[in-house]
Design an enzyme around this catalytic site. Sequence first.
Site, PDB file in Angstrom:
ATOM      1  N   GLY A 122     -24.692   0.327 148.207  1.00 43.31           N
ATOM      2  CA  GLY A 122     -23.427   1.054 148.026  1.00 43.31           C
ATOM      3  C   GLY A 122     -23.193   2.093 149.111  1.00 43.31           C
ATOM      4  N   MET A 123     -22.092   2.809 148.987  1.00 42.65           N
ATOM      5  CA  MET A 123     -21.705   3.837 149.976  1.00 42.65           C
ATOM      6  C   MET A 123     -22.775   4.915 150.129  1.00 42.65           C
ATOM      7  SD  MET A 123     -18.603   3.696 151.343  1.00 42.65           S
ATOM      8  CE  MET A 123     -18.097   5.379 151.607  1.00 42.65           C
TER       9      MET A 123
ATOM     10  N   SER B 112     -27.109  -8.776 144.347  1.00 39.13           N
ATOM     11  CA  SER B 112     -27.762  -8.588 145.651  1.00 39.13           C
ATOM     12  C   SER B 112     -29.250  -8.945 145.627  1.00 39.13           C
ATOM     13  CB  SER B 112     -27.643  -7.120 146.079  1.00 39.13           C
ATOM     14  OG  SER B 112     -26.319  -6.679 145.997  1.00 39.13           O
TER      15      SER B 112
ATOM     16  N   CYS C 187     -20.407  16.361 144.600  1.00 40.04           N
ATOM     17  CA  CYS C 187     -20.185  16.665 146.020  1.00 40.04           C
ATOM     18  C   CYS C 187     -19.302  17.904 146.251  1.00 40.04           C
ATOM     19  CB  CYS C 187     -19.575  15.455 146.723  1.00 40.04           C
ATOM     20  SG  CYS C 187     -18.329  14.602 145.777  1.00 40.04           S
TER      21      CYS C 187
ATOM     22  N   GLN D 223     -10.013  16.088 148.484  1.00 35.40           N
ATOM     23  CA  GLN D 223     -11.242  15.303 148.578  1.00 35.40           C
ATOM     24  C   GLN D 223     -11.042  13.965 149.285  1.00 35.40           C
ATOM     25  OE1 GLN D 223     -12.615  17.088 144.262  1.00 35.40           O
ATOM     26  NE2 GLN D 223     -13.576  15.181 144.908  1.00 35.40           N
TER      27      GLN D 223
ATOM     28  N   SER E  46     -13.937   8.520 150.517  1.00 40.64           N
ATOM     29  CA  SER E  46     -15.304   7.979 150.395  1.00 40.64           C
ATOM     30  C   SER E  46     -15.994   8.482 149.132  1.00 40.64           C
ATOM     31  CB  SER E  46     -16.152   8.331 151.631  1.00 40.64           C
ATOM     32  OG  SER E  46     -16.231   9.729 151.789  1.00 40.64           O
TER      33      SER E  46
ATOM     34  N   GLU F  92     -13.648  15.416 137.525  1.00 41.85           N
ATOM     35  CA  GLU F  92     -14.096  16.242 138.654  1.00 41.85           C
ATOM     36  C   GLU F  92     -13.956  17.745 138.362  1.00 41.85           C
ATOM     37  OE1 GLU F  92     -15.440  14.565 140.983  1.00 41.85           O
ATOM     38  OE2 GLU F  92     -15.524  15.781 142.793  1.00 41.85           O
TER      39      GLU F  92
ATOM     40  N   HIS G 107     -14.896  16.809 152.271  1.00 39.16           N
ATOM     41  CA  HIS G 107     -14.056  17.463 151.260  1.00 39.16           C
ATOM     42  C   HIS G 107     -13.652  18.858 151.755  1.00 39.16           C
ATOM     43  CE1 HIS G 107     -14.816  14.212 148.663  1.00 39.16           C
ATOM     44  NE2 HIS G 107     -15.558  14.771 147.721  1.00 39.16           N
TER      45      HIS G 107
HETATM   46  N1  LIG Z   1     -19.583   8.727 147.258  1.00 38.27           N
HETATM   47  C1  LIG Z   1     -19.772  10.015 147.039  1.00 38.27           C
HETATM   48  O1  LIG Z   1     -19.320  10.912 147.774  1.00 38.27           O
HETATM   49  C2  LIG Z   1     -20.558  10.429 145.896  1.00 38.27           C
HETATM   50  C3  LIG Z   1     -21.048   9.526 144.957  1.00 38.27           C
HETATM   51  N2  LIG Z   1     -21.789   9.936 143.941  1.00 38.27           N
HETATM   52  C4  LIG Z   1     -22.371   9.058 142.918  1.00 38.27           C
HETATM   53  O2  LIG Z   1     -23.316   8.158 143.502  1.00 38.27           O
HETATM   54  C5  LIG Z   1     -23.322   6.931 142.797  1.00 38.27           C
HETATM   55  C6  LIG Z   1     -23.021   5.781 143.761  1.00 38.27           C
HETATM   56  O3  LIG Z   1     -21.735   5.944 144.343  1.00 38.27           O
HETATM   57  P1  LIG Z   1     -21.237   4.944 145.489  1.00 38.27           P
HETATM   58  O4  LIG Z   1     -22.356   4.669 146.441  1.00 38.27           O
HETATM   59  O5  LIG Z   1     -19.998   5.533 146.012  1.00 38.27           O
HETATM   60  O6  LIG Z   1     -20.948   3.593 144.656  1.00 38.27           O
HETATM   61  P2  LIG Z   1     -20.846   2.087 145.166  1.00 38.27           P
HETATM   62  O7  LIG Z   1     -19.984   1.382 144.211  1.00 38.27           O
HETATM   63  O8  LIG Z   1     -20.478   2.045 146.615  1.00 38.27           O
HETATM   64  O9  LIG Z   1     -22.358   1.507 145.046  1.00 38.27           O
HETATM   65  C7  LIG Z   1     -22.953   1.244 143.801  1.00 38.27           C
HETATM   66  C8  LIG Z   1     -24.380   0.727 144.007  1.00 38.27           C
HETATM   67  O10 LIG Z   1     -24.971   0.514 142.730  1.00 38.27           O
HETATM   68  C9  LIG Z   1     -25.316  -0.862 142.560  1.00 38.27           C
HETATM   69  N3  LIG Z   1     -25.011  -1.278 141.201  1.00 38.27           N
HETATM   70  C10 LIG Z   1     -23.809  -1.333 140.590  1.00 38.27           C
HETATM   71  N4  LIG Z   1     -23.939  -1.772 139.313  1.00 38.27           N
HETATM   72  C11 LIG Z   1     -25.254  -1.994 139.134  1.00 38.27           C
HETATM   73  C12 LIG Z   1     -26.032  -2.495 138.044  1.00 38.27           C
HETATM   74  N5  LIG Z   1     -25.477  -2.812 136.876  1.00 38.27           N
HETATM   75  N6  LIG Z   1     -27.354  -2.626 138.219  1.00 38.27           N
HETATM   76  C13 LIG Z   1     -27.955  -2.283 139.382  1.00 38.27           C
HETATM   77  N7  LIG Z   1     -27.279  -1.820 140.456  1.00 38.27           N
HETATM   78  C14 LIG Z   1     -25.943  -1.678 140.325  1.00 38.27           C
HETATM   79  C15 LIG Z   1     -24.489  -1.634 143.563  1.00 38.27           C
HETATM   80  O11 LIG Z   1     -25.174  -2.843 143.885  1.00 38.27           O
HETATM   81  P3  LIG Z   1     -24.388  -4.199 144.357  1.00 38.27           P
HETATM   82  O12 LIG Z   1     -23.961  -3.993 145.772  1.00 38.27           O
HETATM   83  O13 LIG Z   1     -25.438  -5.239 144.235  1.00 38.27           O
HETATM   84  O14 LIG Z   1     -23.240  -4.380 143.430  1.00 38.27           O
HETATM   85  C16 LIG Z   1     -24.462  -0.622 144.717  1.00 38.27           C
HETATM   86  O15 LIG Z   1     -25.671  -0.697 145.427  1.00 38.27           O
HETATM   87  C17 LIG Z   1     -22.302   7.105 141.672  1.00 38.27           C
HETATM   88  O16 LIG Z   1     -22.953   7.553 140.505  1.00 38.27           O
HETATM   89  C18 LIG Z   1     -21.371   8.166 142.211  1.00 38.27           C
HETATM   90  O17 LIG Z   1     -20.683   8.815 141.162  1.00 38.27           O
HETATM   91  C19 LIG Z   1     -22.065  11.253 143.852  1.00 38.27           C
HETATM   92  C20 LIG Z   1     -21.603  12.169 144.744  1.00 38.27           C
HETATM   93  C21 LIG Z   1     -20.812  11.816 145.824  1.00 38.27           C
HETATM   94  N1  LIG Z   2     -16.107  12.345 142.128  1.00 36.16           N
HETATM   95  C1  LIG Z   2     -16.542  12.599 143.500  1.00 36.16           C
HETATM   96  C2  LIG Z   2     -17.730  11.771 143.855  1.00 36.16           C
HETATM   97  C3  LIG Z   2     -18.672  11.541 142.726  1.00 36.16           C
HETATM   98  O1  LIG Z   2     -19.031  10.431 142.487  1.00 36.16           O
HETATM   99  O2  LIG Z   2     -19.041  12.616 142.038  1.00 36.16           O
HETATM  100  P1  LIG Z   2     -20.152  12.619 140.859  1.00 36.16           P
HETATM  101  O3  LIG Z   2     -21.471  12.414 141.509  1.00 36.16           O
HETATM  102  O4  LIG Z   2     -20.026  13.928 140.218  1.00 36.16           O
HETATM  103  O5  LIG Z   2     -19.818  11.483 139.934  1.00 36.16           O
HETATM  104  C4  LIG Z   2     -15.391  12.328 144.435  1.00 36.16           C
HETATM  105  O6  LIG Z   2     -14.580  11.547 144.047  1.00 36.16           O
HETATM  106  O7  LIG Z   2     -15.282  12.806 145.534  1.00 36.16           O
END
Ligand SMILES: NC(=O)C1=CN([C@@H]2O[C@H](COP(=O)(O)OP(=O)(O)OC[C@H]3O[C@@H](n4cnc5c(N)ncnc54)[C@H](OP(=O)(O)O)[C@@H]3O)[C@@H](O)[C@H]2O)C=CC1
Ligand SMILES: N[C@@H](CC(=O)OP(=O)(O)O)C(=O)O
Length: 349
Positions: free
Chosen positions: A11-12, A38, A148, A175, A178, A201, A241
Site C-alpha cells: 500500500g501507500m 498479493s 498524520c 490535507q 495521499s 479526522e 498536510h
Molecule cells: N496515507 C496516509 O497518509 C496515512 C495512512 N494511515 C493508515 O495506514 C493504513 C494504510 O493506509 P494506506 O497505505 O494509505 O492504504 P492502502 O489501501 O494504500 O494499502 C493497504 C495495504 O493493506 C493491505 N490489505 C488490505 N486489506 C487487507 C487484508 N484484509 N488483509 C491483509 N492485508 C490487507 C493491502 O494489500 P493488497 O495490496 O494485497 O490489497 C495494502 O498492502 C491505514 O490504516 C491508514 O488509515 C495513517 C496515517 C497516514
Molecule cells: N485520515 C488521514 C490519513 C489516515 O489514514 O489517518 P488515520 O491513520 O488516523 O486513519 C488523511 O486522510 O489524511
Amino acid sequence: MVNVGVLGATGMVGQRFIQLLENHPDFEVTALAASSRSAGKRYEDATTWYMNNEMPESVKDIEVIETTPEAMDNDVDIVFSSLPADFALTVEKAYAKDYVVASNASAHRMKKNIPLVIPEVNPECLDMIDAQQKENDWDGFIVTNPNCSTIALALTLKPIVDNFNVNSVRVSTMQAVSGAGYNGVPSMAIIDNLVPYIGGEEEKMESESLYLLGKFDGSDVINADFKLSASCHRVPVIDGHTEAVFIELDDKFDIDDVADKMANFKGLPQELNLFSAPENPVIVKNENDRPQPRMDRNAGNGMAVTVGRLREDQAFDNSFKYVLVGHNTVRGAAGASILNAELINDKIL
Ligand SMILES: NC(=O)C1=CN([C@@H]2O[C@H](COP(=O)(O)OP(=O)(O)OC[C@H]3O[C@@H](n4cnc5c(N)ncnc54)[C@H](OP(=O)(O)O)[C@@H]3O)[C@@H](O)[C@H]2O)C=CC1
Ligand SMILES: N[C@@H](CC(=O)OP(=O)(O)O)C(=O)O
C-alpha cells in the site's frame, strides 16, 4: 541488524516504509505481508510502485506472505503495520504475542496500556509496555503513532504547551490526497475542488492531541486541559498536510519568544541522535509566503514540520496564529512508526 517486517507492504504507507528503510543502519526488511491478492507473488510483481525513487533492489524478490503471524519468519523482531484499521484491530494483537508491532493504523490508539507516542512529545508513555505485556501475557507488544494531521500539530504545540498557559487551540487543515490512499479520493472529486469533510479526522485530531500533550501518571494518561477544535478539509495536493492554527493563551506573551521556543525545541530523539530524527523537529520560517507543501514537505527528510506566518492575532486577547506543513506519509505515517521503533530499539530491546 534487527530484522523487520512490513504489514500492508504493497500500500501507500507500506511503500513509504520500504523507501525509508532502504539503507537503514539498524533495520533490515526481511518480510513483506499483504492481502491474499498479493501473497505468493514477488514483491515487485505484487506492487504498483507509487514512490518517486526506484523500488529498492533488496525487496524486489521477497515473496509476499499472508498477513498472519504463522507466515512470519521467527528471525523478525519488529513488524511495521500499515494495515487498514478494521483488519489491524484483530491481526496486530495476534502479532503482539511474539513481535514488537509499531503500528501506523488507528485501531489501537489511546487504548489502555497501548502507548500512542511521538518520541519528541511523550516518550514516557512507552512505560505502559510492561503492563501491556503482563495483562496479555505477550512476549511482544503494540506501540502506535498518531494520525498524520495530529502529529504535525502536536509537534508544534509541544514547545508552546511546555512554556505558556494555553487556553484554546483551533486548527483548520488542508490535507493532501495521499492521506486517503492511492484509490481514496477520485480525481473527479478533487481536481478544481476542495472537499470539506474527512470522516473521523476531526475527532481524531481533537482526542489524540489532548492525549499526547497530557501527562502520564505511571498508569493512565490525563489529557491536557485546554480546549481544542479541528476542522478538516481535503485539497488537490499530492503530499503534505497544511494546517492553520489559532492559539489563545491565558496570559500576555512575546511573539518572538514563541518563535524562539518552537525553533529551539528538541526532544529525546535529538538527544539520542536517532537515525530518523530531524535536527530540528520544528523549523520556523520568516518569509510571508511559507510554508508551502511543495517546497517544505521534505524538510528534515520529511521528518520536520515547517511553521510560518507566526503572528499575533489582533482580533483576540493573548492570541497568536501560524501555518504549518508536515509530510503526511513520512512524519505523519511511516517515518513516525520508524522513529518509534528506533526509540524502542535504543531503550527497550
Ligand atoms: N496515507 C496516509 O497518509 C496515512 C495512512 N494511515 C493508515 O495506514 C493504513 C494504510 O493506509 P494506506 O497505505 O494509505 O492504504 P492502502 O489501501 O494504500 O494499502 C493497504 C495495504 O493493506 C493491505 N490489505 C488490505 N486489506 C487487507 C487484508 N484484509 N488483509 C491483509 N492485508 C490487507 C493491502 O494489500 P493488497 O495490496 O494485497 O490489497 C495494502 O498492502 C491505514 O490504516 C491508514 O488509515 C495513517 C496515517 C497516514
Ligand atoms: N485520515 C488521514 C490519513 C489516515 O489514514 O489517518 P488515520 O491513520 O488516523 O486513519 C488523511 O486522510 O489524511
